[in-house]
Write a protein that holds these residues in place. Structure first.
Motif, PDB file in Angstrom:
ATOM      1  N   LYS A 105      -0.221  79.424  60.081  1.00  0.00           N
ATOM      2  CA  LYS A 105      -1.500  79.992  60.508  1.00  0.00           C
ATOM      3  C   LYS A 105      -1.753  79.750  61.994  1.00  0.00           C
ATOM      4  CE  LYS A 105      -3.562  79.602  55.915  1.00  0.00           C
ATOM      5  NZ  LYS A 105      -4.684  79.069  55.088  1.00  0.00           N
TER       6      LYS A 105
ATOM      7  N   PRO B  36      -2.214  80.775  65.970  1.00  0.00           N
ATOM      8  CA  PRO B  36      -2.925  81.897  66.626  1.00  0.00           C
ATOM      9  C   PRO B  36      -1.992  82.742  67.490  1.00  0.00           C
ATOM     10  CG  PRO B  36      -3.300  79.873  67.844  1.00  0.00           C
ATOM     11  CD  PRO B  36      -2.479  79.479  66.633  1.00  0.00           C
TER      12      PRO B  36
ATOM     13  N   GLY C 251      -3.949  88.883  62.459  1.00  0.00           N
ATOM     14  CA  GLY C 251      -4.830  87.815  62.899  1.00  0.00           C
ATOM     15  C   GLY C 251      -5.917  88.273  63.842  1.00  0.00           C
TER      16      GLY C 251
ATOM     17  N   VAL D 246     -10.777  87.787  64.914  1.00  0.00           N
ATOM     18  CA  VAL D 246     -11.423  87.624  66.214  1.00  0.00           C
ATOM     19  C   VAL D 246     -12.282  88.848  66.529  1.00  0.00           C
ATOM     20  CG1 VAL D 246     -11.046  87.232  68.673  1.00  0.00           C
ATOM     21  CG2 VAL D 246      -9.483  86.221  67.002  1.00  0.00           C
TER      22      VAL D 246
ATOM     23  N   MET E  14      -5.020  86.904  73.132  1.00  0.00           N
ATOM     24  CA  MET E  14      -4.118  86.507  72.053  1.00  0.00           C
ATOM     25  C   MET E  14      -2.671  86.812  72.396  1.00  0.00           C
ATOM     26  SD  MET E  14      -6.096  87.482  68.504  1.00  0.00           S
ATOM     27  CE  MET E  14      -4.674  86.982  67.542  1.00  0.00           C
TER      28      MET E  14
ATOM     29  N   ASP F 138       0.475  84.340  72.879  1.00  0.00           N
ATOM     30  CA  ASP F 138       1.706  84.547  72.115  1.00  0.00           C
ATOM     31  C   ASP F 138       2.934  84.595  73.018  1.00  0.00           C
ATOM     32  OD1 ASP F 138       3.374  85.485  69.769  1.00  0.00           O
ATOM     33  OD2 ASP F 138       3.507  87.263  71.043  1.00  0.00           O
TER      34      ASP F 138
END
Length: 207
Positions: A30, A32, A129, A133, A155, A159
């Motif tokens: 899990k 982000p 995901g 947000v 994000m 990543d």
């Protein structure tokens, strides 16, 4: 894949496997982040844009079997592979700081272009995901389209930082005897491009 050696062809399923494993680790823990383009960028950086793009396309095709909406984002993974091939040719992944700078264009493709696809194809309803947000931002009163950009850009930066650093570390760990057999291996070995045009020698003419 004419013109590519056996090692390059062998790298393609390896890149696909790395994408799958990275994505599953991020999902199970899990995290982000996505970590599902490591193999794409690695193959692009070592073998060229076309093999990298192929890894990205096949990876998204496999993921779409269980999650069909993800195939709409295949163009992003293809772009990652092509861009990684270009960066590989100019030596971006030879140093850690240039590798970190590459996060910005990769994140632009994944975040900005990814948000556009979400808006155009899914009417702004984010998948994965990012949906959490985006949902939180819209609940705070933010416009849905703006929320997609506000969510996906940061994000994707988050990543791509570990993604490119992992690629950098893997390339540094590839033995020289294997690097020399890869299309862009000469870049990391500091060898000149054999396809580069040699300067034509000129001879002075006597008056």
């Amino acid at each position: 894949m004419r013109g590519y050696g056996r090692l390059t062809i062998f790298m393609i399923p390896i890149g696909i496997a790395i994408n799958f494993v990275g994505g599953q680790i991020a999902l199970l823990l899990k995290l982000p982040v996505y970590l599902d383009s490591i193999g794409t960028i690695l193959v692009g950086a070592t073998c060229g844009g076309l093999p990298g793009a192929l890894v990205g396309l096949i990876s998204n095709g496999i993921n779409s079997i269980t999650s069909p909406p993800t195939f709409a984002f295949a163009i992003l993974n293809v772009a990652f592979g092509l861009l990684a091939g270009y960066f590989g040719r100019i030596g971006v992944f030879r140093t850690w700081w240039k590798t970190l700078l590459s996060v910005l264009p990769f994140a632009f493709i994944g975040g900005f272009c990814g948000a556009l696809i979400t808006i155009w194809v899914f009417d702004g309803l984010a998948v994965g995901g990012g949906a959490i947000v985006v949902g939180a931002l819209t609940a705070m009163g933010m416009d849905l389209n703006t929320a997609n950009f506000a969510a996906q850009l940061p994000m994707d930066v988050l990543d791509k930082v570990p993604t490119v650093l992992i690629v950098y570390a893997i390339i540094k760990g590839i033995p020289k005897r294997l690097l020399v057999k890869l299309p862009l291996g000469r870049v990391y070995l500091g060898q000149p491009n054999p396809r580069a045009k040699k300067p034509v020698a000129t001879t002075a003419t006597q008056p």
